[in-house]
Design a protein around this motif. Sequence first.
Motif, PDB file in Angstrom:
ATOM      1  N   ASP A  67      28.785  53.949  72.089  1.00 43.29           N
ATOM      2  CA  ASP A  67      27.448  53.557  71.649  1.00 43.29           C
ATOM      3  C   ASP A  67      26.510  54.757  71.760  1.00 43.29           C
ATOM      4  O   ASP A  67      26.587  55.542  72.708  1.00 43.29           O
ATOM      5  N   ILE A  68      25.640  54.888  70.772  1.00 41.83           N
ATOM      6  CA  ILE A  68      24.652  55.967  70.768  1.00 41.83           C
ATOM      7  C   ILE A  68      23.328  55.372  71.210  1.00 41.83           C
ATOM      8  O   ILE A  68      22.793  54.481  70.557  1.00 41.83           O
ATOM      9  N   THR A 119      23.644  53.125  66.746  1.00 45.51           N
ATOM     10  CA  THR A 119      25.046  52.719  66.642  1.00 45.51           C
ATOM     11  C   THR A 119      25.225  51.717  65.503  1.00 45.51           C
ATOM     12  O   THR A 119      26.136  51.844  64.678  1.00 45.51           O
ATOM     13  N   THR A 120      24.346  50.726  65.437  1.00 42.60           N
ATOM     14  CA  THR A 120      24.423  49.716  64.387  1.00 42.60           C
ATOM     15  C   THR A 120      24.271  50.352  63.008  1.00 42.60           C
ATOM     16  O   THR A 120      25.006  50.029  62.065  1.00 42.60           O
ATOM     17  N   ALA A 121      23.324  51.279  62.874  1.00 49.41           N
ATOM     18  CA  ALA A 121      23.105  51.955  61.592  1.00 49.41           C
ATOM     19  C   ALA A 121      24.321  52.788  61.187  1.00 49.41           C
ATOM     20  O   ALA A 121      24.717  52.801  60.012  1.00 49.41           O
ATOM     21  N   GLU A 122      24.914  53.481  62.129  1.00 49.33           N
ATOM     22  CA  GLU A 122      26.094  54.293  61.834  1.00 49.33           C
ATOM     23  C   GLU A 122      27.258  53.420  61.370  1.00 49.33           C
ATOM     24  O   GLU A 122      27.949  53.748  60.406  1.00 49.33           O
ATOM     25  N   ILE A 123      27.479  52.296  62.031  1.00 47.56           N
ATOM     26  CA  ILE A 123      28.556  51.390  61.633  1.00 47.56           C
ATOM     27  C   ILE A 123      28.296  50.851  60.229  1.00 47.56           C
ATOM     28  O   ILE A 123      29.208  50.749  59.409  1.00 47.56           O
ATOM     29  N   VAL A 179      30.505  54.762  59.493  1.00 48.40           N
ATOM     30  CA  VAL A 179      30.869  55.727  60.531  1.00 48.40           C
ATOM     31  C   VAL A 179      30.996  54.959  61.851  1.00 48.40           C
ATOM     32  O   VAL A 179      30.030  54.357  62.311  1.00 48.40           O
ATOM     33  N   ILE A 180      32.179  54.992  62.419  1.00 46.35           N
ATOM     34  CA  ILE A 180      32.399  54.265  63.673  1.00 46.35           C
ATOM     35  C   ILE A 180      32.347  55.269  64.827  1.00 46.35           C
ATOM     36  O   ILE A 180      33.279  56.054  65.026  1.00 46.35           O
TER      37      ILE A 180
END
Length: 115
Positions: free
Chosen positions: A69-70, A56-60, A64-65
């Motif tokens: 949470d992934i 999730t942190t990497a996507e943000i 990409v939001i």
Amino acid sequence: MKFYVPLLEKQGMRFNGTPRYIGAHVEFDDFNLITLGERVVVSDHSHFLTHDYSITTAEIARGVIPKNDIALVRGIEVGNNVFIGKKSIIMPNTKIGNNIIIGAGAVVRGRIPDD
């Protein structure tokens, strides 16, 4: 261990033998995803983490939001005759083979072959 192992089994942890020692301050975040082998030593203040939300942190960070949470949720397996030093962190999707020494303060992820 005589009383602690049955308590952990009741919570869902699996054992392939009898551990030698599990510290009183060891943290397991999902008992159902953890298996410990014969003659395992887990020193105090070690953590067994079966989840990882860094995706999730990497996507943000990429802009990409995600809607939610992934989470990466994976098990941990520890073989026989393993020593895990104080304040170690065992990450999700880790398989530690037999006859392994994990030094104090180590962060372990992935597969560690026997010996």
